[in-house]
Design a protein around this motif. Structure first.
Motif, short mmCIF file in Angstrom:
data_model
loop_
_atom_site.label_atom_id
_atom_site.label_comp_id
_atom_site.label_asym_id
_atom_site.label_seq_id
_atom_site.Cartn_x
_atom_site.Cartn_y
_atom_site.Cartn_z
N ALA A 33 34.91 62.04 15.27
CA ALA A 33 34.00 60.89 15.17
C ALA A 33 33.82 60.39 13.74
O ALA A 33 33.72 59.18 13.50
CB ALA A 33 32.65 61.26 15.77
N GLY A 34 33.77 61.29 12.76
CA GLY A 34 33.53 60.88 11.38
C GLY A 34 34.78 60.58 10.58
O GLY A 34 34.71 60.42 9.35
N PHE A 35 35.93 60.46 11.24
CA PHE A 35 37.19 60.28 10.50
C PHE A 35 37.18 58.99 9.69
O PHE A 35 36.73 57.93 10.14
CB PHE A 35 38.37 60.26 11.46
N ASP A 36 37.73 59.09 8.48
CA ASP A 36 37.95 57.94 7.61
C ASP A 36 39.26 58.20 6.86
O ASP A 36 39.61 59.36 6.60
CB ASP A 36 36.79 57.79 6.63
N VAL A 37 39.98 57.16 6.48
CA VAL A 37 41.24 57.36 5.76
C VAL A 37 40.98 57.88 4.35
O VAL A 37 41.85 58.51 3.75
CB VAL A 37 42.07 56.06 5.71
N ALA A 38 39.79 57.62 3.83
CA ALA A 38 39.45 58.09 2.47
C ALA A 38 38.75 59.45 2.55
O ALA A 38 38.09 59.78 3.53
CB ALA A 38 38.55 57.08 1.78
N ALA A 39 38.92 60.24 1.49
CA ALA A 39 38.22 61.52 1.41
C ALA A 39 36.71 61.28 1.23
O ALA A 39 36.32 60.28 0.62
CB ALA A 39 38.78 62.33 0.24
N PRO A 45 47.41 54.79 7.35
CA PRO A 45 48.17 54.66 6.10
C PRO A 45 48.32 56.04 5.47
O PRO A 45 47.66 57.00 5.88
CB PRO A 45 47.26 53.76 5.26
N PRO A 46 49.15 56.18 4.46
CA PRO A 46 49.26 57.48 3.76
C PRO A 46 47.93 57.86 3.14
O PRO A 46 47.20 57.01 2.61
CB PRO A 46 50.34 57.22 2.70
N PHE A 47 47.60 59.15 3.18
CA PHE A 47 46.36 59.63 2.56
C PHE A 47 46.59 59.85 1.06
O PHE A 47 47.52 60.55 0.66
CB PHE A 47 45.92 60.96 3.19
N GLU A 48 45.72 59.26 0.24
CA GLU A 48 45.83 59.49 -1.21
C GLU A 48 45.24 60.85 -1.59
O GLU A 48 45.72 61.50 -2.52
CB GLU A 48 45.10 58.36 -1.95
N ASP A 49 44.20 61.27 -0.92
CA ASP A 49 43.55 62.55 -1.22
C ASP A 49 43.22 63.20 0.13
O ASP A 49 42.16 62.94 0.70
CB ASP A 49 42.29 62.34 -2.05
N VAL A 94 41.92 65.88 2.36
CA VAL A 94 41.01 67.02 2.27
C VAL A 94 41.60 68.25 2.93
O VAL A 94 41.42 69.39 2.45
CB VAL A 94 39.66 66.65 2.90
N LEU A 95 42.32 68.06 4.05
CA LEU A 95 42.82 69.21 4.80
C LEU A 95 43.88 70.00 4.04
O LEU A 95 44.13 71.16 4.35
CB LEU A 95 43.37 68.77 6.15
N ARG A 96 44.51 69.38 3.05
CA ARG A 96 45.53 70.10 2.27
C ARG A 96 44.92 71.29 1.52
O ARG A 96 45.62 72.26 1.24
CB ARG A 96 46.18 69.15 1.26
N SER A 97 43.64 71.17 1.21
CA SER A 97 42.98 72.24 0.45
C SER A 97 41.87 72.91 1.25
O SER A 97 41.04 73.62 0.68
CB SER A 97 42.40 71.67 -0.85
N THR A 98 41.84 72.68 2.57
CA THR A 98 40.81 73.27 3.41
C THR A 98 41.46 74.20 4.43
O THR A 98 42.05 73.74 5.41
CB THR A 98 40.01 72.18 4.15
N PRO A 99 41.38 75.49 4.22
CA PRO A 99 42.02 76.41 5.17
C PRO A 99 41.26 76.47 6.48
O PRO A 99 40.07 76.15 6.56
CB PRO A 99 41.96 77.76 4.44
N GLU A 104 38.11 64.93 8.90
CA GLU A 104 37.60 64.96 10.28
C GLU A 104 38.70 64.59 11.27
O GLU A 104 38.68 63.55 11.91
CB GLU A 104 36.40 64.02 10.41
N ARG A 105 39.68 65.47 11.36
CA ARG A 105 40.77 65.29 12.31
C ARG A 105 41.34 66.66 12.66
O ARG A 105 41.11 67.65 11.95
CB ARG A 105 41.87 64.39 11.74
N LEU A 106 42.05 66.72 13.77
CA LEU A 106 42.75 67.94 14.18
C LEU A 106 44.24 67.63 14.23
O LEU A 106 44.67 66.77 15.00
CB LEU A 106 42.27 68.40 15.57
N ARG A 107 45.02 68.33 13.41
CA ARG A 107 46.46 68.17 13.43
C ARG A 107 47.05 69.04 14.55
O ARG A 107 46.42 69.98 15.04
CB ARG A 107 47.05 68.56 12.07
#
Length: 540
Positions: A133-139, A194-198, A200-205, A144-147
């Motif tokens: 629900a809270g997903f946004d393309v910006a950090a 669009p491509p993510f600039e930052d 969050v999930l890359r650094s959130t285990p 707020e997504r599930l891959r």
């Protein structure tokens, strides 16, 4: 529609590849243990386009699972569905469950794609994503997504437990037919990212217990205990639609009706994977007029799996009413008279997406999906009334078909409108042998008998259908243009009365006065009903 020529041998397929997986079922041939569920439905997205039917889907799935005996059920709707809440709720289900329990993960909401994190892990180079629900393309909102790797880790964390995942969303594709701009559609469950600039999930285990459970790029199709049911074949977008007057996703709606008992085709008290596959494919295809075609792939260890069903018809969800609207208020008296004529089966809508919309000025009739179902043939009240009568009868046939054995309908070519003069094929495949009658309801409401054919088969012997072997009609697009519906009725016994009635009506529009008797006769006769929609258009 043209003169048909029949092919009684051989098979042809109009299905696409498995492609996008929008439903996964993990099950074993045992119904022992408790069922525990996490149900997610999201309409109110904060930063991307909202949906209208995903919460309805979630509530319907939750009610059905509870009626089937699920006592441990967590529901997360709209803003409650955060990434942290989903992951912790899932871990809670696992901690409360035993090795024989079945876990259910149901998701209805937006899907998307993003470039794969592990090069070469995905055939198309993209990972699939469920948006919360809270997903946004910006950090920080993009966290707020599930891959798909997250989902794989969640399912791996369940250990040897059986897991059922129902995901009514989509990730890529296009509409099978264009949308007429005169119709305002409800929307689709697809968001382009669009491509993510930052990111969050890359650094959130992942939380402990999930981080070790999955491997990046893991392909769930390689697991023998997995059943994949795709909400669409590759390249289709999932539309939201009105079912029973409410915005819905067709897959969730069909799944709930199946667990209620309608997918128990042999009425033995359980739902096999073969039954679920046949039921979902035909129910979703028919509900969306061919815009959505589910697909299924069954792992080797799950072919004998059986899902429980609700004991008895506990819900009364009649969905075979018909709503009408018109482009001008001067048509309102006619619409109201049709409502009275069809004894409450027809309702007039002042606004919103009606099942049938009459463009009085152009003489066109359109559906809520944005399809022209009669092109230029509804220039007066009588012609429009005949179209309404056809669609009232169709909605009754659809309702009957959901309580009968399904007959698979396929169309070749499978997408788009078929232009004037172009050939096409309709195939109808029954799982059991028997006797059949096949007729067409043309775009303007005219009934045409296709089998038995009085010219090609004057003795009426062409009334048998072979189990698993498509009965194929070779046709050509011709006037009237719009939506033709091919109907097969199958019975274990000969149907002389039905064939006689159909023959008497051959070449004439359906009469509203005859509909109750026609429906009663088919109800008393049919073991199975199949309906295939064909959309045609003028050349150029």
């Amino acid at each position: 529609m043209g003169i048909p020529f029949r092919m009684r041998t051989g098979q042809w397929l109009a299905h696409g590849s498995l492609g996008l997986v929008c439903l996964l079922l993990f099950a074993v041939p045992s119904m022992a243990g408790e069922w525990r569920a996490l149900v997610i439905g999201i309409d109110a997205y904060e930063h991307v386009s909202p949906l209208k039917g995903a919460v309805n889907d979630g509530r319907d799935i939750a009610e059905t699972l509870e009626a089937a005996g699920v006592r441990d059920l967590t529901a997360l709707y709209d803003g409650e569905a955060t990434r942290a809440a989903v992951l912790s709720s899932w871990q809670g289900l696992i901690s409360r469950s035993g090795p024989e329990d079945v876990l259910v993960l149901s998701y209805a909401g937006h899907g998307a794609q993003e470039p794969e994190w592990l090069a070469g892990s995905e055939e198309d180079g993209f990972d699939e994503v469920f948006l919360l629900a809270g997903f946004d393309v910006a950090a920080p909102g993009n966290g707020e997504r599930l891959r798909d790797d997250d989902v794989a880790a969640m399912l791996r964390a369940a250990g040897g437990r059986s897991v059922l995942v129902l995901a009514d969303s989509c990730h890529s594709g296009t509409m099978t037919r264009s949308i007429d701009p005169r119709i305002k559609r409800l929307g689709t469950r697809l968001v382009g990212l669009p491509p993510f600039e930052d990111d969050v999930l890359r650094s959130t285990p992942l939380p402990p217990g999930l981080a070790q459970a999955g491997a990046p790029g893991e392909d769930l199709e390689d697991l023998d205990n997995v059943i994949y049911v795709g909400a669409t074949v590759d390249g289709q977008v999932i539309p939201e639609l009105l079912i029973g007057g409410k915005p819905r996703g067709a897959l969730s709606w069909a799944f709930a009706r199946g667990v209620e008992g309608r997918a128990d085709l042999d009425r033995d008290g359980g739902i096999s994977m073969a039954e679920l596959s046949r039921f979902l494919k035909e129910t979703v295809r028919v509900a969306t007029e061919g815009r959505q075609s589910p697909s299924l792939s069954i792992g080797g260890e799950t072919r004998a799996a059986v899902l429980p069903r609700v004991d008895g018809a506990i819900f009364d969800r009649s969905t075979n009413g018909l709503t009408l609207a018109a482009s001008t208020g001067t048509a309102d008296p006619l619409l109201e008279s049709l409502s009275l004529k069809h004894q409450g089966r027809v309702k007039v809508m002042g606004e919103g997406n009606a099942d049938l919309f009459w463009d009085v000025e152009e003489g066109d009739v359109l559906t809520k999906f944005g399809d022209v179902v009669l092109k230029g043939g509804a220039g007066n009240a009588d012609r429009f009334s005949e179209v309404v009568t056809k669609w009232v009868f169709l909605s009754d046939l659809y309702a009957l078909s959901r309580d009968r054995q399904p007959i698979e309908g396929t169309l070749q070519p499978a997408v788009g409108h078929i232009p004037e003069g172009s050939p096409f094929k309709v195939g109808l495949t029954s799982a059991q042998e028997g006797y059949m009658a096949v007729f067409a309801l043309e775009a303007d409401g005219t009934l045409r008998v296709l089998a038995p054919d009085r010219i090609a088969d004057p003795l009426g012997k062409d009334t048998s259908v072979e189990a698993g072997n498509p009965y194929v009609l070779n046709l050509r697009a011709a006037l009237p243009f719009g939506a033709d519906h091919i109907v097969m009725v199958r019975s274990s016994n000969p149907m002389p009365r039905l064939v006689g009635v159909l023959s008497a009506l051959d070449g004439w529009p359906l009469s509203a006065d005859l509909l109750p008797q026609m429906l009663k006769l088919i109800d008393q006769t049919a073991d199975a009903i199949g309906i295939a929609a064909v959309y045609t258009e003028p050349a150029g």
